[in-house]
Design a protein around this motif. Structure first.
Motif, PDB file in Angstrom:
ATOM      1  N   LEU A 206     -15.696 -24.402  77.549  1.00  0.00           N
ATOM      2  CA  LEU A 206     -15.079 -23.078  77.473  1.00  0.00           C
ATOM      3  C   LEU A 206     -15.930 -22.013  78.152  1.00  0.00           C
ATOM      4  N   GLY A 207     -17.235 -22.166  78.118  1.00  0.00           N
ATOM      5  CA  GLY A 207     -18.111 -21.207  78.788  1.00  0.00           C
ATOM      6  C   GLY A 207     -17.920 -21.184  80.298  1.00  0.00           C
TER       7      GLY A 207
ATOM      8  N   TRP B 222     -14.882 -21.921  81.780  1.00  0.00           N
ATOM      9  CA  TRP B 222     -13.519 -21.444  82.050  1.00  0.00           C
ATOM     10  C   TRP B 222     -13.304 -19.974  81.732  1.00  0.00           C
ATOM     11  N   SER B 223     -14.044 -19.426  80.794  1.00  0.00           N
ATOM     12  CA  SER B 223     -13.807 -18.057  80.349  1.00  0.00           C
ATOM     13  C   SER B 223     -15.046 -17.205  80.632  1.00  0.00           C
ATOM     14  N   PRO B 224     -14.914 -15.891  80.466  1.00  0.00           N
ATOM     15  CA  PRO B 224     -16.080 -15.035  80.701  1.00  0.00           C
ATOM     16  C   PRO B 224     -17.092 -15.039  79.555  1.00  0.00           C
ATOM     17  N   ALA B 225     -16.954 -15.964  78.606  1.00  0.00           N
ATOM     18  CA  ALA B 225     -17.920 -16.055  77.509  1.00  0.00           C
ATOM     19  C   ALA B 225     -19.281 -16.473  78.065  1.00  0.00           C
TER      20      ALA B 225
ATOM     21  N   ALA C 214     -21.708 -20.398  74.266  1.00  0.00           N
ATOM     22  CA  ALA C 214     -20.824 -21.561  74.191  1.00  0.00           C
ATOM     23  C   ALA C 214     -21.630 -22.836  73.958  1.00  0.00           C
TER      24      ALA C 214
END
Length: 60
Positions: free
Chosen positions: A28-29, A31-34, A39
């Motif tokens: 997820l880190g 794919w997203s701006p997190a 993550a």
């Protein structure tokens, strides 16, 4: 001889569904701006069981 307190950490992998969920959170880190570090830490805590114990007596 005096005993010294210490900290023991126990790490154990969780069952398969939790490991897969942890892997998905780790990706997820990307794919997203997190933040990647956030993550990765979350994925580690989901995929592994972490236990801590304060030791007051020396183990033999």
């Amino acid at each position: 001889m005096l005993s010294r307190p210490g900290l023991a950490l126990y790490l154990a992998p969780r069952e398969l569904p939790f490991i897969l969920i942890g892997g998905a959170i780790g990706v997820l880190g990307v794919w997203s701006p997190a933040p990647m570090a956030a993550a990765a830490v979350t994925a580690f805590l989901v995929a592994f069981q972490v236990k801590g114990e304060i030791l007051t007596k020396p183990r033999s």
